[in-house]
Scaffold this motif. Structure first.
Motif, PDB file in Angstrom:
ATOM      1  N   PRO A  86     -63.302  40.985   7.620  1.00 10.61           N
ATOM      2  CA  PRO A  86     -63.215  42.315   6.627  1.00 10.61           C
ATOM      3  C   PRO A  86     -63.788  42.998   7.490  1.00 10.61           C
ATOM      4  O   PRO A  86     -64.277  44.745   7.166  1.00 10.61           O
ATOM      5  CB  PRO A  86     -64.976  41.549   5.957  1.00 10.61           C
ATOM      6  N   ASN A  87     -64.608  43.595   8.599  1.00  9.95           N
ATOM      7  CA  ASN A  87     -65.653  44.091   9.625  1.00  9.95           C
ATOM      8  C   ASN A  87     -64.500  44.129  10.928  1.00  9.95           C
ATOM      9  O   ASN A  87     -64.858  44.769  12.067  1.00  9.95           O
ATOM     10  CB  ASN A  87     -66.194  43.858  10.621  1.00  9.95           C
ATOM     11  N   PHE A  88     -63.447  44.143  11.138  1.00  8.65           N
ATOM     12  CA  PHE A  88     -62.401  44.220  11.748  1.00  8.65           C
ATOM     13  C   PHE A  88     -61.618  45.561  12.146  1.00  8.65           C
ATOM     14  O   PHE A  88     -61.741  47.168  11.336  1.00  8.65           O
ATOM     15  CB  PHE A  88     -60.383  43.858  11.536  1.00  8.65           C
ATOM     16  N   ALA A  89     -61.762  46.159  13.688  1.00  9.94           N
ATOM     17  CA  ALA A  89     -61.745  47.421  13.186  1.00  9.94           C
ATOM     18  C   ALA A  89     -59.922  48.117  13.549  1.00  9.94           C
ATOM     19  O   ALA A  89     -59.442  47.526  14.506  1.00  9.94           O
ATOM     20  CB  ALA A  89     -62.551  47.665  15.569  1.00  9.94           C
ATOM     21  N   GLU A  90     -60.275  49.113  12.898  1.00 14.60           N
ATOM     22  CA  GLU A  90     -58.897  49.398  12.451  1.00 14.60           C
ATOM     23  C   GLU A  90     -58.514  50.320  13.174  1.00 14.60           C
ATOM     24  O   GLU A  90     -56.866  50.232  13.601  1.00 14.60           O
ATOM     25  CB  GLU A  90     -59.355  50.902  11.099  1.00 14.60           C
ATOM     26  N   GLY A  91     -59.039  51.072  14.851  1.00 17.77           N
ATOM     27  CA  GLY A  91     -58.455  50.978  15.511  1.00 17.77           C
ATOM     28  C   GLY A  91     -57.533  50.629  16.523  1.00 17.77           C
ATOM     29  O   GLY A  91     -57.119  50.904  17.556  1.00 17.77           O
ATOM     30  N   PHE A  92     -57.716  49.149  16.352  1.00 18.42           N
ATOM     31  CA  PHE A  92     -57.230  48.097  17.044  1.00 18.42           C
ATOM     32  C   PHE A  92     -56.563  47.312  16.364  1.00 18.42           C
ATOM     33  O   PHE A  92     -56.130  46.347  16.662  1.00 18.42           O
ATOM     34  CB  PHE A  92     -58.063  47.419  17.964  1.00 18.42           C
ATOM     35  N   ARG A  93     -55.960  48.057  15.259  1.00 20.24           N
ATOM     36  CA  ARG A  93     -55.301  47.365  14.406  1.00 20.24           C
ATOM     37  C   ARG A  93     -53.699  47.251  15.192  1.00 20.24           C
ATOM     38  O   ARG A  93     -53.436  46.269  14.721  1.00 20.24           O
ATOM     39  CB  ARG A  93     -54.457  47.114  13.063  1.00 20.24           C
ATOM     40  N   THR A  94     -53.329  48.300  15.405  1.00 16.77           N
ATOM     41  CA  THR A  94     -51.762  47.451  16.101  1.00 16.77           C
ATOM     42  C   THR A  94     -51.968  48.038  17.825  1.00 16.77           C
ATOM     43  O   THR A  94     -52.650  48.977  18.522  1.00 16.77           O
ATOM     44  CB  THR A  94     -51.285  49.141  15.669  1.00 16.77           C
ATOM     45  N   PRO A  95     -51.878  47.024  18.065  1.00 14.50           N
ATOM     46  CA  PRO A  95     -52.031  46.894  19.889  1.00 14.50           C
ATOM     47  C   PRO A  95     -51.481  47.764  20.964  1.00 14.50           C
ATOM     48  O   PRO A  95     -50.120  47.447  20.454  1.00 14.50           O
ATOM     49  CB  PRO A  95     -51.955  45.013  19.911  1.00 14.50           C
ATOM     50  N   GLU A  96     -52.217  48.214  21.382  1.00 16.00           N
ATOM     51  CA  GLU A  96     -51.549  49.012  22.250  1.00 16.00           C
ATOM     52  C   GLU A  96     -51.316  48.804  23.611  1.00 16.00           C
ATOM     53  O   GLU A  96     -50.090  49.195  24.429  1.00 16.00           O
ATOM     54  CB  GLU A  96     -52.532  50.716  22.884  1.00 16.00           C
ATOM     55  N   LYS A  97     -51.654  48.065  24.329  1.00 15.98           N
ATOM     56  CA  LYS A  97     -50.913  46.941  25.490  1.00 15.98           C
ATOM     57  C   LYS A  97     -51.672  45.654  25.490  1.00 15.98           C
ATOM     58  O   LYS A  97     -53.025  45.230  25.005  1.00 15.98           O
ATOM     59  CB  LYS A  97     -51.620  47.331  26.498  1.00 15.98           C
ATOM     60  N   VAL A  98     -50.860  44.781  25.812  1.00 14.27           N
ATOM     61  CA  VAL A  98     -51.112  43.201  25.294  1.00 14.27           C
ATOM     62  C   VAL A  98     -50.525  42.866  26.917  1.00 14.27           C
ATOM     63  O   VAL A  98     -49.649  42.806  27.064  1.00 14.27           O
ATOM     64  CB  VAL A  98     -50.083  42.457  24.338  1.00 14.27           C
ATOM     65  N   ASP A  99     -51.487  42.712  27.943  1.00 11.12           N
ATOM     66  CA  ASP A  99     -51.591  41.456  28.872  1.00 11.12           C
ATOM     67  C   ASP A  99     -51.598  39.943  29.220  1.00 11.12           C
ATOM     68  O   ASP A  99     -50.654  39.122  28.905  1.00 11.12           O
ATOM     69  CB  ASP A  99     -52.358  41.845  30.254  1.00 11.12           C
ATOM     70  N   VAL A 100     -52.652  39.621  28.386  1.00  8.52           N
ATOM     71  CA  VAL A 100     -53.340  38.541  28.644  1.00  8.52           C
ATOM     72  C   VAL A 100     -53.249  37.834  26.532  1.00  8.52           C
ATOM     73  O   VAL A 100     -54.488  38.763  26.505  1.00  8.52           O
ATOM     74  CB  VAL A 100     -54.304  37.903  29.390  1.00  8.52           C
ATOM     75  N   VAL A 101     -53.490  36.927  26.409  1.00  3.15           N
ATOM     76  CA  VAL A 101     -53.269  36.676  24.949  1.00  3.15           C
ATOM     77  C   VAL A 101     -54.423  35.346  25.163  1.00  3.15           C
ATOM     78  O   VAL A 101     -54.103  34.077  25.913  1.00  3.15           O
ATOM     79  CB  VAL A 101     -52.455  36.531  23.809  1.00  3.15           C
ATOM     80  N   ALA A 102     -55.430  34.964  25.193  1.00  5.06           N
ATOM     81  CA  ALA A 102     -55.960  33.933  24.902  1.00  5.06           C
ATOM     82  C   ALA A 102     -57.509  33.461  23.980  1.00  5.06           C
ATOM     83  O   ALA A 102     -58.407  33.815  24.227  1.00  5.06           O
ATOM     84  CB  ALA A 102     -57.425  33.482  26.743  1.00  5.06           C
ATOM     85  N   PRO A 103     -56.808  32.575  23.033  1.00  7.14           N
ATOM     86  CA  PRO A 103     -57.887  32.405  22.360  1.00  7.14           C
ATOM     87  C   PRO A 103     -58.474  31.264  22.245  1.00  7.14           C
ATOM     88  O   PRO A 103     -57.687  30.518  23.407  1.00  7.14           O
ATOM     89  CB  PRO A 103     -56.814  32.209  20.537  1.00  7.14           C
ATOM     90  N   THR A 104     -59.171  31.155  21.514  1.00  4.50           N
ATOM     91  CA  THR A 104     -60.962  30.163  21.779  1.00  4.50           C
ATOM     92  C   THR A 104     -60.458  28.442  21.039  1.00  4.50           C
ATOM     93  O   THR A 104     -60.778  27.309  21.470  1.00  4.50           O
ATOM     94  CB  THR A 104     -62.025  29.988  21.671  1.00  4.50           C
ATOM     95  N   HIS A 105     -59.773  28.655  20.258  1.00  2.41           N
ATOM     96  CA  HIS A 105     -58.806  27.748  19.245  1.00  2.41           C
ATOM     97  C   HIS A 105     -58.798  28.453  18.591  1.00  2.41           C
ATOM     98  O   HIS A 105     -57.850  29.650  18.515  1.00  2.41           O
ATOM     99  CB  HIS A 105     -60.172  27.467  18.840  1.00  2.41           C
ATOM    100  N   CYS A 106     -57.973  27.019  16.921  1.00  3.61           N
ATOM    101  CA  CYS A 106     -56.769  27.893  16.350  1.00  3.61           C
ATOM    102  C   CYS A 106     -57.773  28.023  14.717  1.00  3.61           C
ATOM    103  O   CYS A 106     -56.697  27.427  13.975  1.00  3.61           O
ATOM    104  CB  CYS A 106     -55.575  27.766  16.328  1.00  3.61           C
ATOM    105  N   HIS A 107     -58.750  28.473  15.105  1.00  2.90           N
ATOM    106  CA  HIS A 107     -59.310  28.470  13.279  1.00  2.90           C
ATOM    107  C   HIS A 107     -58.610  29.593  13.012  1.00  2.90           C
ATOM    108  O   HIS A 107     -58.652  31.086  13.540  1.00  2.90           O
ATOM    109  CB  HIS A 107     -60.376  28.387  13.135  1.00  2.90           C
ATOM    110  N   PHE A 108     -58.556  29.891  11.404  1.00  2.00           N
ATOM    111  CA  PHE A 108     -58.222  30.711  10.807  1.00  2.00           C
ATOM    112  C   PHE A 108     -58.551  32.223  11.136  1.00  2.00           C
ATOM    113  O   PHE A 108     -58.145  33.769  11.111  1.00  2.00           O
ATOM    114  CB  PHE A 108     -57.355  31.527   9.290  1.00  2.00           C
ATOM    115  N   ASP A 109     -59.318  32.331  11.376  1.00  4.37           N
ATOM    116  CA  ASP A 109     -60.786  33.168  11.499  1.00  4.37           C
ATOM    117  C   ASP A 109     -60.822  33.544  12.537  1.00  4.37           C
ATOM    118  O   ASP A 109     -61.558  34.872  14.076  1.00  4.37           O
ATOM    119  CB  ASP A 109     -62.245  33.610  11.317  1.00  4.37           C
TER     120      ASP A 109
END
Length: 236
Positions: A33-56
């Motif tokens: 609900p509080n996601f930053a709209e300016g980052f909804r379309t990723p401009e650049k992605v070098d590394v993707v590193a989640p800490t776990h895979c809960h939906f949130d």
């Protein structure tokens, strides 16, 4: 060399833009609900590193994780179990476990312990399943030697003192909301165990049940607390 820029995406999500302009996405949940709209379309992605895979932290059915992973040149890093599932979806990733390190694009990521569950709920209805991908934290070392401890969702645990002893982080990114993670008092204990001079709180105020506040955290730690709102960037 430029500064390290740490942008809070909303909820537990953080975008790191390194001094060498490497973009590292951690726990992006665009449905927050509080996601930053300016980052909804990723401009650049070098590394993707989640800490776990809960939906949130990765979206329903890991949708945010899958989307980011699809960007050309993206290096995806997570648990062995997460990498096996991503492989079944045709996505290449680096699977690892706690204690291991990966170097990519001049950045070193070390996987460390987190005190949390890590089930990914996939599908819906009678076909819905939950698969345990685990939960972990990261120590991220940038090109200039700056180290950030991103705990992921966790409770406080005594071996955070070992993270301080082994890595000497300059910044700690910690959850403070309570209920699903530690609240401000225990996050303050965690901050003092980790001994990072700066703490950036996350995972609070997204839902009414996440009641912890940065002000409460500041009452329980000697570290400097930097309250970064979604879409805002803190620089070091």
């Amino acid at each position: 060399m430029a500064n390290l820029r740490i942008t809070r995406l909303g909820h537990g999500g953080v975008l790191y833009r390194s001094p060498g302009d490497v973009w590292i996405w951690v726990d992006r949940w665009s449905g927050a609900p509080n996601f930053a709209e300016g980052f909804r379309t990723p401009e650049k992605v070098d590394v993707v590193a989640p800490t776990h895979c809960h939906f949130d932290h990765v979206g329903d059915d890991c949708a945010d994780l899958v989307e980011l992973s699809g960007h050309d040149g993206a290096t995806v890093i997570g648990s062995h179990e997460m990498s096996v599932w991503l492989g079944s979806q045709g996505i290449e990733s680096i699977g690892m476990n706690k204690g291991g390190s990966v170097e990519t694009s001049g950045i070193r990521l070390t996987m460390v312990h987190a005190e949390h569950s890590g089930g990914a709920t996939l599908g819906s209805g009678a076909e819905q399943v939950t698969r345990d991908f685990g939960a972990w934290g990261w120590v991220i070392e940038f090109e200039d030697g700056t180290r950030v401890y991103q705990s992921g969702d966790t409770d406080v645990f005594g071996d955070m003192a070992l993270i301080a002893d082994r890595f000497h982080p300059d910044v700690a990114v910690l959850p403070i909301g309570g209920h699903y993670t530690m609240g401000p008092a225990d996050a303050g204990r965690a901050a003092d165990l980790i001994a990072a001079p700066t703490v950036i709180p996350v995972h609070y105020a997204t839902f009414p049940i996440l009641t912890g506040t940065p002000e409460e955290l500041a009452d329980h730690t000697s570290a400097s607390v930097e309250a970064v709102e979604p879409g805002q960037t803190w620089e070091r």
